[in-house]
Design a protein around this motif. Structure first.
Motif, PDB file in Angstrom:
ATOM      1  N   LYS A  11     -11.438  -9.543   6.118  1.00 62.98           N
ATOM      2  CA  LYS A  11     -10.788  -8.447   6.788  1.00 62.98           C
ATOM      3  C   LYS A  11     -11.677  -8.047   7.947  1.00 62.98           C
ATOM      4  CE  LYS A  11      -9.178  -3.856   5.728  1.00 62.98           C
ATOM      5  NZ  LYS A  11      -8.947  -2.915   4.677  1.00 62.98           N
ATOM      6  N   PHE A 330     -12.893 -12.601   0.466  1.00 59.93           N
ATOM      7  CA  PHE A 330     -13.209 -11.355   1.158  1.00 59.93           C
ATOM      8  C   PHE A 330     -13.884 -10.359   0.217  1.00 59.93           C
ATOM      9  CE2 PHE A 330     -12.205  -6.942   2.076  1.00 59.93           C
ATOM     10  CZ  PHE A 330     -12.723  -6.828   3.355  1.00 59.93           C
ATOM     11  N   TYR A 342     -12.629   2.992  -2.428  1.00 57.08           N
ATOM     12  CA  TYR A 342     -11.787   2.716  -3.594  1.00 57.08           C
ATOM     13  C   TYR A 342     -11.586   3.977  -4.433  1.00 57.08           C
ATOM     14  CZ  TYR A 342     -12.164  -2.363  -2.845  1.00 57.08           C
ATOM     15  OH  TYR A 342     -12.086  -3.640  -2.350  1.00 57.08           O
ATOM     16  N   TYR A 361      -1.820  -6.964  -0.052  1.00 54.23           N
ATOM     17  CA  TYR A 361      -2.979  -7.518   0.664  1.00 54.23           C
ATOM     18  C   TYR A 361      -4.182  -7.467  -0.286  1.00 54.23           C
ATOM     19  CZ  TYR A 361       0.093  -6.167   4.515  1.00 54.23           C
ATOM     20  OH  TYR A 361       1.178  -5.982   5.339  1.00 54.23           O
ATOM     21  N   SER A 362      -4.029  -8.145  -1.406  1.00 52.24           N
ATOM     22  CA  SER A 362      -4.915  -7.876  -2.537  1.00 52.24           C
ATOM     23  C   SER A 362      -6.262  -8.573  -2.498  1.00 52.24           C
ATOM     24  CB  SER A 362      -4.191  -8.244  -3.830  1.00 52.24           C
ATOM     25  OG  SER A 362      -3.737  -9.576  -3.755  1.00 52.24           O
ATOM     26  N   GLY A 363      -6.450  -9.550  -1.601  1.00 58.16           N
ATOM     27  CA  GLY A 363      -7.723 -10.278  -1.640  1.00 58.16           C
ATOM     28  C   GLY A 363      -7.934 -10.852  -3.028  1.00 58.16           C
ATOM     29  N   THR A 366      -9.702  -6.831  -6.147  1.00 55.44           N
ATOM     30  CA  THR A 366     -10.675  -5.769  -6.428  1.00 55.44           C
ATOM     31  C   THR A 366     -10.020  -4.408  -6.633  1.00 55.44           C
ATOM     32  OG1 THR A 366     -11.014  -5.912  -4.060  1.00 55.44           O
ATOM     33  CG2 THR A 366     -12.793  -6.690  -5.438  1.00 55.44           C
ATOM     34  N   MET A 381      -0.013  -9.123  -4.121  1.00 55.59           N
ATOM     35  CA  MET A 381       0.269 -10.330  -3.352  1.00 55.59           C
ATOM     36  C   MET A 381      -0.743 -10.468  -2.223  1.00 55.59           C
ATOM     37  SD  MET A 381       1.841  -7.867  -1.682  1.00 55.59           S
ATOM     38  CE  MET A 381       3.470  -7.416  -2.219  1.00 55.59           C
ATOM     39  N   VAL A 383      -1.875 -13.679   0.950  1.00 58.33           N
ATOM     40  CA  VAL A 383      -1.474 -14.963   1.544  1.00 58.33           C
ATOM     41  C   VAL A 383      -2.383 -16.137   1.215  1.00 58.33           C
ATOM     42  CG1 VAL A 383      -0.071 -14.484   3.573  1.00 58.33           C
ATOM     43  CG2 VAL A 383      -2.527 -14.135   3.695  1.00 58.33           C
ATOM     44  N   ILE A 384      -3.630 -15.875   0.909  1.00 57.77           N
ATOM     45  CA  ILE A 384      -4.567 -16.989   0.708  1.00 57.77           C
ATOM     46  C   ILE A 384      -4.546 -17.434  -0.758  1.00 57.77           C
ATOM     47  CG2 ILE A 384      -6.959 -17.749   0.973  1.00 57.77           C
ATOM     48  CD1 ILE A 384      -6.254 -16.780   3.612  1.00 57.77           C
ATOM     49  N   GLY A 408       1.633 -15.129  -1.257  1.00 51.45           N
ATOM     50  CA  GLY A 408       2.704 -14.883  -0.297  1.00 51.45           C
ATOM     51  C   GLY A 408       2.384 -13.656   0.531  1.00 51.45           C
ATOM     52  N   THR A 409       3.184 -13.441   1.580  1.00 50.27           N
ATOM     53  CA  THR A 409       2.935 -12.277   2.434  1.00 50.27           C
ATOM     54  C   THR A 409       3.598 -11.048   1.829  1.00 50.27           C
ATOM     55  OG1 THR A 409       4.920 -12.665   3.745  1.00 50.27           O
ATOM     56  CG2 THR A 409       2.894 -13.702   4.526  1.00 50.27           C
ATOM     57  N   GLU A 411       5.309  -8.943   3.355  1.00 47.30           N
ATOM     58  CA  GLU A 411       6.655  -8.789   3.933  1.00 47.30           C
ATOM     59  C   GLU A 411       7.694  -9.675   3.261  1.00 47.30           C
ATOM     60  OE1 GLU A 411       3.819  -9.329   5.532  1.00 47.30           O
ATOM     61  OE2 GLU A 411       3.960 -10.924   7.025  1.00 47.30           O
ATOM     62  N   ASP A 430      -3.607  -2.556   1.977  1.00 50.67           N
ATOM     63  CA  ASP A 430      -4.936  -2.705   2.579  1.00 50.67           C
ATOM     64  C   ASP A 430      -4.905  -3.877   3.565  1.00 50.67           C
ATOM     65  OD1 ASP A 430      -7.641  -2.597   3.089  1.00 50.67           O
ATOM     66  OD2 ASP A 430      -8.277  -3.360   1.147  1.00 50.67           O
ATOM     67  N   PRO A 431      -4.100  -3.719   4.631  1.00 52.71           N
ATOM     68  CA  PRO A 431      -3.864  -4.861   5.521  1.00 52.71           C
ATOM     69  C   PRO A 431      -5.029  -5.121   6.466  1.00 52.71           C
ATOM     70  CG  PRO A 431      -2.781  -2.928   6.414  1.00 52.71           C
ATOM     71  CD  PRO A 431      -3.398  -2.508   5.094  1.00 52.71           C
TER      72      PRO A 431
HETATM   73  N1  SAH Z   1      -7.722  -5.338  -0.907  1.00 50.95           N
HETATM   74  C1  SAH Z   1      -8.740  -6.357  -0.786  1.00 50.95           C
HETATM   75  C2  SAH Z   1      -8.588  -7.243   0.448  1.00 50.95           C
HETATM   76  C3  SAH Z   1      -8.283  -6.576   1.728  1.00 50.95           C
HETATM   77  S1  SAH Z   1      -8.507  -7.636   3.102  1.00 50.95           S
HETATM   78  C4  SAH Z   1     -10.108  -5.755  -0.846  1.00 50.95           C
HETATM   79  O1  SAH Z   1     -10.268  -4.542  -0.793  1.00 50.95           O
HETATM   80  O2  SAH Z   1     -11.068  -6.499  -0.980  1.00 50.95           O
HETATM   81  C5  SAH Z   1      -6.862  -7.989   3.587  1.00 50.95           C
HETATM   82  C6  SAH Z   1      -6.284  -9.178   2.872  1.00 50.95           C
HETATM   83  O3  SAH Z   1      -4.941  -9.335   3.311  1.00 50.95           O
HETATM   84  C7  SAH Z   1      -6.965 -10.489   3.164  1.00 50.95           C
HETATM   85  O4  SAH Z   1      -7.366 -11.036   1.943  1.00 50.95           O
HETATM   86  C8  SAH Z   1      -5.883 -11.344   3.836  1.00 50.95           C
HETATM   87  O5  SAH Z   1      -5.937 -12.692   3.472  1.00 50.95           O
HETATM   88  C9  SAH Z   1      -4.626 -10.718   3.341  1.00 50.95           C
HETATM   89  N2  SAH Z   1      -3.431 -10.839   4.182  1.00 50.95           N
HETATM   90  C10 SAH Z   1      -3.354 -10.991   5.519  1.00 50.95           C
HETATM   91  N3  SAH Z   1      -2.080 -10.940   5.924  1.00 50.95           N
HETATM   92  C11 SAH Z   1      -1.316 -10.759   4.822  1.00 50.95           C
HETATM   93  C12 SAH Z   1       0.084 -10.600   4.597  1.00 50.95           C
HETATM   94  N4  SAH Z   1       0.942 -10.628   5.605  1.00 50.95           N
HETATM   95  N5  SAH Z   1       0.501 -10.383   3.340  1.00 50.95           N
HETATM   96  C13 SAH Z   1      -0.374 -10.343   2.309  1.00 50.95           C
HETATM   97  N6  SAH Z   1      -1.701 -10.496   2.463  1.00 50.95           N
HETATM   98  C14 SAH Z   1      -2.179 -10.696   3.697  1.00 50.95           C
END
Ligand code: SAH
Length: 499
Positions: A11, A330, A342, A361-363, A366, A381, A383-384, A408-409, A411, A430-431
């Motif tokens: 991020k 991340f 957090y 955007y769960s990474g 955590t 969810m 994307v990686i 998945g994304t 969206e 947490d985008p």
């Molecule tokens: N919540 C976690 C990670 C936040 S970083 C933490 O606190 O550690 C943001 C994360 O969003 C990254 O892991 C990235 O890969 C993911 N990401 C980016 N675009 C995304 C999308 N469109 N949908 C879901 N996840 C996405």
């Protein structure tokens, strides 16, 4: 700080050497600033009023989003790094377009009371210290002001009555970065391991970095020395020869560390002897990896990572849970401020056993896993795929059985779940810097989860998203948190609730 680009699931902004221009999508409060050829049509034929090298006195009015001073010369906006509001400086033009002037400070004629001497002697040379000359209380005030400015631009409903809290800072705003990612080169027989000199590809050799934690810094330097002693070759950018480009060390709170050597090619002569030396001399290492990043590129990471030795994961405790991080996963750079973030997010969600929570955007999970014991179910969810695999492993290792992570994304996955009849009562988003996708925002407005918390690293896209979400949500508070002291990077938590 590092020359890190977002080709990993990190991020945060692209920390390329062009920090000032490396701002991601949607970040600019001043569209067009960096697009030099997009001059305002009506201005196009106006004569150029300045010359490169021209000097003039300049009064600094405010700080821009990149921490640079802003003043006006003949009504044209001037960006001048290192100058502070209230100061009068002699500015020297370094570049200009028909929309703006870029300048540097020649002398400070009237100094701000907030000016301090940066802690790091290299602060004026390298990236990552854009605010180091500003007193810490003033840095915190600046970060509160960044969100105020962004809200004024996007004007979500009721924004002038928002509760915007003072920025939460650190007691000691130094030595917070748990990961060092430093390029290494040999220049005229001398090994240089440090950071790029601003605006160049020359490395300033840095035995210490004031924002870097002692463990990762000491280990990076040790690794550099061991590689050098073993006659491992270092990358030569001009010739595209040599092996090791970047040394990446991530340390946990217990002082253990994960090492990645980013190399130009896969073949690594003398690899076994090097691994022996590293593991013998640096007992803190838990795992050693090689990442292959072919040729000339501004990206730090290549696609392929090979484990050379040790554990697949570095473990880190967060809010009582034990998380595993693979090299590219991340993890917030600042443990202390991450924990506060957090905690604020968890408290704001005010969860109970009836709640179903989405960790968007769960990474590696955590956030969601930290809340799993409070709720009926967590779904996340990301994307990686590797991060999702890590999240599932982290759930398992912590004995959590009510958390489900999907690749998945946001969206795509969130509307899909909604269609399947899953209507969460709480959502945490947490985008990365571009913020929320329109389709995700539409799905949120349709599903209307009662509790919504938005963790943001970009005040501009945050303000934009709040202006979209205001159709159904009110903002209860915005809490800026200083995750990256000495830099202009922003982080904050927003509590929203259904109107
Ligand atoms: N919540 C976690 C990670 C936040 S970083 C933490 O606190 O550690 C943001 C994360 O969003 C990254 O892991 C990235 O890969 C993911 N990401 C980016 N675009 C995304 C999308 N469109 N949908 C879901 N996840 C996405």
């Amino acid at each position: 700080m590092s020359a890190e680009k977002n080709n990993t699931y990190q991020k945060g902004p692209n920390r390329s050497r062009n920090t000032a221009r490396g701002q991601g999508q949607g970040n600019s409060h001043r569209p067009n600033r960096y697009s030099k050829n997009q001059g305002n049509r009506s201005n196009r034929n106006q004569p150029v009023e300045v010359k490169i090298g021209q000097k003039f006195p300049l009064t600094i009015k405010r700080l821009g989003i990149n921490g640079e001073g802003i003043g006006y010369f003949k009504r044209k906006i001037v960006f001048i790094p290192g100058a502070l509001p209230g100061e009068v400086v002699t500015a020297k033009v370094t570049d200009f377009t028909d929309k703006y002037i870029e300048a540097k400070v020649v002398t400070i004629r009237e100094e701000s009371q907030d000016r301090v001497t940066p802690e790091d002697p290299a602060a004026d040379l390298v990236g990552g210290f854009e605010l180091a000359h500003l007193s810490y209380p003033a840095q915190l005030a600046f970060k509160k002001d960044l969100i105020v400015q962004a809200l004024e631009k996007f004007q979500p409903k009721g924004f002038d009555h928002y509760q915007i809290n003072d920025t939460i800072g650190m007691d000691v705003p130094y030595h917070y970065r748990n990961k060092a990612s430093l390029p290494i080169r040999k220049i005229k027989g001398e090994v240089k391991l440090g950071l790029y000199k601003r605006g160049t590809h020359d490395i300033v050799d840095l035995p210490t970095i004031a924002t870097q934690d002692e463990t990762s810094m000491a280990i990076v330097r040790q690794v550099g020395q061991i590689l050098s002693d073993a006659s491992v070759s270092f990358y030569n950018e001009a010739k595209n020869t040599g092996l090791v480009k970047t040394i990446i060390v991530r340390a946990n709170q217990e002082g253990q560390a994960q090492l990645v050597l980013v190399t130009n090619v896969e073949e690594f002569p003398g690899r076994l002897a090097v691994i022996d030396a590293l593991t013998e001399k640096i007992p803190a290492l838990t795992g050693i990896f090689q990442n292959i990043n072919f040729g000339k590129t501004s990206l730090i990471w290549g696609d392929e990572t090979i484990k050379l030795w040790g554990d697949d994961y570095l473990h880190e405790e967060i809010l009582g849970l034990n998380f595993a991080f693979s090299p590219r996963a991340f993890l917030q750079l600042n443990h202390e401020q991450m924990t506060k973030t957090y905690e604020i997010a968890i408290k704001a969600l005010d969860l109970n056993k009836e709640d179903t929570l989405v960790d968007a955007y769960s990474g590696v999970g955590t956030l969601g896993l930290s809340m799993a014991f409070l709720v009926k179910e967590v779904r996340g969810m990301e994307v990686i795929p590797e991060a999702v695999a890590d999240a599932r492993l982290n759930a398992e290792e912590n004995g959590i059985e009510n958390a489900f992570y999907e690749v998945g994304t946001a969206e795509k996955v969130f509307p899909k779940w909604a269609k399947e009849g899953f209507a969460p009562t709480a959502v945490v988003v947490d985008p990365p810097r571009p913020g929320l996708d329109d389709a995700f925002k539409r799905a949120l407005l349709k599903t209307k989860p009662k509790k919504l918390v938005y963790i943001s690293c970009n005040p501009s896209t945050l303000a934009r998203d709040l202006a979209d979400l205001d159709a159904a949500y009110q903002v209860d508070f915005i809490q800026p948190i200083d995750m990256f002291p000495q830099t202009p990077r922003w982080e904050g938590v927003v509590k929203l609730s259904l109107k």
